[in-house]
Scaffold this motif. Structure first.
Motif, PDB file in Angstrom:
ATOM      1  N   THR A 248       0.835  -1.199   0.000  1.00 12.68           N
ATOM      2  CA  THR A 248       0.000   0.000   0.000  1.00 12.68           C
ATOM      3  C   THR A 248       0.873   1.253   0.000  1.00 12.68           C
ATOM      4  O   THR A 248       2.093   1.193   0.124  1.00 12.68           O
ATOM      5  CB  THR A 248      -0.913   0.038   1.230  1.00 12.68           C
ATOM      6  N   LEU A 249       0.210   2.399  -0.081  1.00  9.49           N
ATOM      7  CA  LEU A 249       0.906   3.677  -0.023  1.00  9.49           C
ATOM      8  C   LEU A 249       1.615   3.852   1.317  1.00  9.49           C
ATOM      9  O   LEU A 249       2.629   4.541   1.412  1.00  9.49           O
ATOM     10  CB  LEU A 249      -0.085   4.822  -0.243  1.00  9.49           C
ATOM     11  N   ALA A 250       1.096   3.211   2.371  1.00 12.49           N
ATOM     12  CA  ALA A 250       1.657   3.339   3.711  1.00 12.49           C
ATOM     13  C   ALA A 250       2.709   2.284   4.023  1.00 12.49           C
ATOM     14  O   ALA A 250       3.263   2.273   5.117  1.00 12.49           O
ATOM     15  CB  ALA A 250       0.537   3.267   4.750  1.00 12.49           C
ATOM     16  N   ASP A 251       2.973   1.384   3.094  1.00  9.96           N
ATOM     17  CA  ASP A 251       3.968   0.325   3.302  1.00  9.96           C
ATOM     18  C   ASP A 251       5.261   0.637   2.553  1.00  9.96           C
ATOM     19  O   ASP A 251       5.244   1.293   1.512  1.00  9.96           O
ATOM     20  CB  ASP A 251       3.436  -1.022   2.792  1.00  9.96           C
ATOM     21  N   GLY A 252       6.362   0.129   3.081  1.00  7.81           N
ATOM     22  CA  GLY A 252       7.644   0.247   2.389  1.00  7.81           C
ATOM     23  C   GLY A 252       8.149  -1.103   1.928  1.00  7.81           C
ATOM     24  O   GLY A 252       9.356  -1.363   1.947  1.00  7.81           O
ATOM     25  N   ASP A 253       7.240  -1.974   1.513  1.00  7.28           N
ATOM     26  CA  ASP A 253       7.563  -3.376   1.220  1.00  7.28           C
ATOM     27  C   ASP A 253       8.718  -3.505   0.236  1.00  7.28           C
ATOM     28  O   ASP A 253       8.672  -2.980  -0.881  1.00  7.28           O
ATOM     29  CB  ASP A 253       6.330  -4.087   0.672  1.00  7.28           C
ATOM     30  N   THR A 254       9.747  -4.249   0.668  1.00  5.07           N
ATOM     31  CA  THR A 254      10.995  -4.381  -0.093  1.00  5.07           C
ATOM     32  C   THR A 254      11.490  -5.815  -0.010  1.00  5.07           C
ATOM     33  O   THR A 254      11.513  -6.402   1.078  1.00  5.07           O
ATOM     34  CB  THR A 254      12.076  -3.437   0.468  1.00  5.07           C
TER      35      THR A 254
END
Length: 317
Positions: A248-254
């Motif tokens: 999501t826009l609020a996640d920094g998934d990497t």
């Protein structure tokens, strides 16, 4: 479920601080020299360092360490400590007069969860986590739950997250492992208790809207940088299977991908190459999902100022 350290040569170190306003830490994945790596960032709010250097079109193909840290953008300073350790041990890209260690990093948001907004990882903690990884024996057990970068992790803004790991060994001898730091906006499919919806930012336990799941996938299969990039991309499917919502826009998934290059894949024909890669990448997505669930299941069943973390993690055991 195995661990990322089932991939020969991979070691993991944790460093954390709790109490007196602290609730954060650093996790370092230390691969053997010459390991090839890349990354795929899918979250809308990432906090990263040196990820551009892992693009297949750039100069450097190898990775000396991967740093996963708390502290949001401030915590990325911990990568400097890992770089210092690598330089002291002669690990890095050779240049005139020495080496430049390639140490990408990514951060979760855990600022203030211990009570002190200024208590965040620094270079000293990054150095300590790297040294801890280097001191581990081959195939060592990996600390799970609220250790390292998972110390202050939160799930669904209310429940405790943490560090998890898993691995699988394929018929051709290829090992694929994953380590995840779960600090997600979403919660695992089919396991969420009644809770406020992700959009309810005004709830007392939903004090920040910044969340991230960080993953390192490692394999002993011989991959080039472009193949590592594609494997990291495919592994994001495991994140999406485990957590709802994700990316999501609020996640920094990497997701990072590391290849130690010890086992050659079947590349005798183009069809054989494609089957080898598809099989490996499918396994990567599977172990990412398992590592995320492992991180949640091993979270501490305790309450903290950020919410009633205990009820959820206890229900996952």
């Amino acid at each position: 479920m195995g661990a990322i350290t089932d991939v020969p040569g991979i070691r993991v170190g944790h460093e954390q601080k709790t109490g007196d306003g602290w609730l954060t830490g650093v996790t370092v994945v230390l691969p053997p020299p010459g390991t090839v790596g890349s990354v795929d960032v899918r979250g809308g709010g990432p906090g990263t360092h040196e990820t551009d250097a892992l693009d297949p079109t750039t100069l450097v193909s190898t990775v000396d360490a991967v740093v996963l840290t708390g502290g949001s953008a401030y915590g990325l300073a911990s990568a400097h400590g890992a770089q210092r350790w690598c330089e002291e041990h002669g690990r890095g890209f050779a240049v005139t007069g020495g080496v430049v260690p390639i140490v990408p990093a990514a951060a979760i948001f855990d600022l203030g969860r211990g009570g002190d907004f200024s208590a965040r990882p620094d270079a000293g903690m990054g150095y300590a986590a790297t040294a801890a990884a280097a001191a581990q024996p081959e195939g060592h057990d990996v600390g799970r739950g609220n250790v390292g970068a998972g110390t202050g992790a939160v799930l669904g803004r209310t429940f405790k997250g943490g560090v998890g790991t898993a691995s699988v060994t394929l018929e051709n001898g290829v090992v694929v492992g994953a380590l995840a730091v779960v600090n997600a906006l979403g919660t695992p499919f089919g396991t969420s208790p009644e809770r406020a919806e992700p959009g309810d930012f005004d709830k007392p336990n939903h004090r920040d809207g910044l969340n991230t799941t960080l993953v390192v996938v490692a394999t002993n299969a011989a991959l080039d940088v472009a193949e590592c990039k594609r494997t990291a991309s495919a592994a994001h499917a495991g994140l999406a299977r485990a957590l709802n919502p994700s990316h999501t826009l609020a996640d920094g998934d990497t997701v990072f991908c590391l290849s130690t290059g010890a086992v050659a894949l079947d590349r005798s024909t183009e069809t054989a190459r494609q089957i080898s890669m598809i099989t490996l990448q499918s396994a990567g997505a599977d172990v990412v999902r398992l590592a995320i669930l492992d991180g949640v299941a091993n979270a501490e069943a305790v309450s903290t100022p950020a919410g009633d973390y205990g009820a959820y993690s206890a229900g996952m055991r």
